[in-house]
Scaffold this active site. Sequence first.
Site, PDB file in Angstrom:
ATOM      1  N   ASP A 114      10.268   2.440   2.546  1.00  0.00           N
ATOM      2  CA  ASP A 114      10.614   1.535   1.453  1.00  0.00           C
ATOM      3  C   ASP A 114      10.024   2.046   0.153  1.00  0.00           C
ATOM      4  O   ASP A 114       8.806   2.015  -0.036  1.00  0.00           O
ATOM      5  CB  ASP A 114      10.069   0.137   1.770  1.00  0.00           C
ATOM      6  CG  ASP A 114      10.456  -0.898   0.741  1.00  0.00           C
ATOM      7  OD1 ASP A 114      11.349  -0.625  -0.080  1.00  0.00           O
ATOM      8  OD2 ASP A 114       9.864  -1.992   0.749  1.00  0.00           O
ATOM      9  N   ASP A 294      15.432   1.597  -4.924  1.00  0.00           N
ATOM     10  CA  ASP A 294      14.771   0.870  -3.842  1.00  0.00           C
ATOM     11  C   ASP A 294      15.523   1.063  -2.530  1.00  0.00           C
ATOM     12  O   ASP A 294      16.528   0.406  -2.283  1.00  0.00           O
ATOM     13  CB  ASP A 294      14.701  -0.617  -4.212  1.00  0.00           C
ATOM     14  CG  ASP A 294      14.038  -1.456  -3.137  1.00  0.00           C
ATOM     15  OD1 ASP A 294      13.480  -0.886  -2.182  1.00  0.00           O
ATOM     16  OD2 ASP A 294      14.074  -2.692  -3.261  1.00  0.00           O
TER      17      ASP A 294
END
Length: 457
Positions: A114, A294
């Site tokens: 992430d 992201d």
Amino acid sequence: MSAFAVLALAALAPVAFPSPIPQHANPNPNPISFPVNSASQGHDLHWAQQEAARAKRRYSSESGSERLQKRRHGHGSRHIRQPRGIASLKAWGDSYSIRAEIGTPPQQLDLYVDTGSTDLWVIGSCDDNSECGNTATFDSSASSTYTPTDQLFAMNYIDGGRTTGVWGGDVVRIGGQAVNTYFGISKHTTNWGTAQSGLLGLATRAGSSKRVEPWWEAASREWDDGQFGLYLGRPGVEGSVTFGGVDESLYDGGLTYYAHTAMEGWEAGWNIATGGVAVNGRRLSSTVRMAVLDCGSTGIVGPKAEVDAFYAALNTEVIDLKDGSYAFECSASLGINASFTFGDYGGTRLGALPEQHFYLRNADLAIVRGSGEDFAATGGYDALRGRPGTWCFGAVSSWESTTEAADAWILGDSFLKNVYSAYRVEPRGVGLAPLKSSAGGEGWEGVPSAADGVSSG
């Protein structure tokens, strides 16, 4: 593109532990986290609704009093260096996992990656088989190099889930990199339900709930080339993270680097300036905004006026679903030709950079597809009840709030699967280049059906 093999490198000698975990209070009471969905579940319309809402809720707690700052960016060096290590990524449809070895002797655990969060954490014990009964756990008592702490660890999920435990220290090896670091060890999880054992955050230290140096930053002190490269493969095609360099075999031309830029409170992420979305090479807004890259978010979120303009430019019927989501009629093979733009915007450059478009595959603009009745019965969207044809739930959604976040673009996997991205430590910035090829077709046939695995939630 062929599957990408892991480069077998000897583990680096572990470095000393960083300084003890700071005792000051967490300045962000709602830290960014990474709620995940079971890889074994079908991507039904209920799941699509959750994904469309997740990125918005993920960033809605972020605040900032300043508008987007215009910064400099420019071309990066083409000097070829030897990467320090490469780790493969497995695609799970809505997320990507990486193999880590933790402790002595090493325990193998698969972690979600992430770029939108910082902390590394693993499940240490499972107190509810329905949540983590199929999940490999980290046994700290079996590691001769484990260092305990008395610091509590907690992470909240946007779907109401929670993981709690303690912070501990040990050697963590990923992609040939061995680093002694602190990480969260969960003793209790809710709303987890996956076979993955935790999360590897790839954002910067500013986003840590305890201001702990993230694993990758500690590893970067040994890199000759201070950056890591990210390639998100599609299901059946192995992706990769290159630590300490980039993989030039995966992209066309050179990487163009754009400088980090962020509003106050957004410093931890990988953020650059964007000219927004374009259709057929035409920008739909003249406004320059912040884009957050992201890989922990599935779709794309943007300012409502610009998202409305995007759907208005499609040569098909579009329904605003009134919750930030959109559905469009996709029976035909639409030639959308969508891209996001970056370039020389009003003095934000180091050198003269032409406006550059990074194009998205058509199928990446939809999360699920189905009939109007599927949307009405599964998602509660009565506006689609009885409508003929096939409908796609759009991967591009809009902010529902008027917070600072509503002025930004969140570019998740729907965008990142179409580019090679590099994350540079100093000067901090993000490099982008088009991939040499994209796996899969251009039509909608590869988009999961909204009727598969229907959930009643």
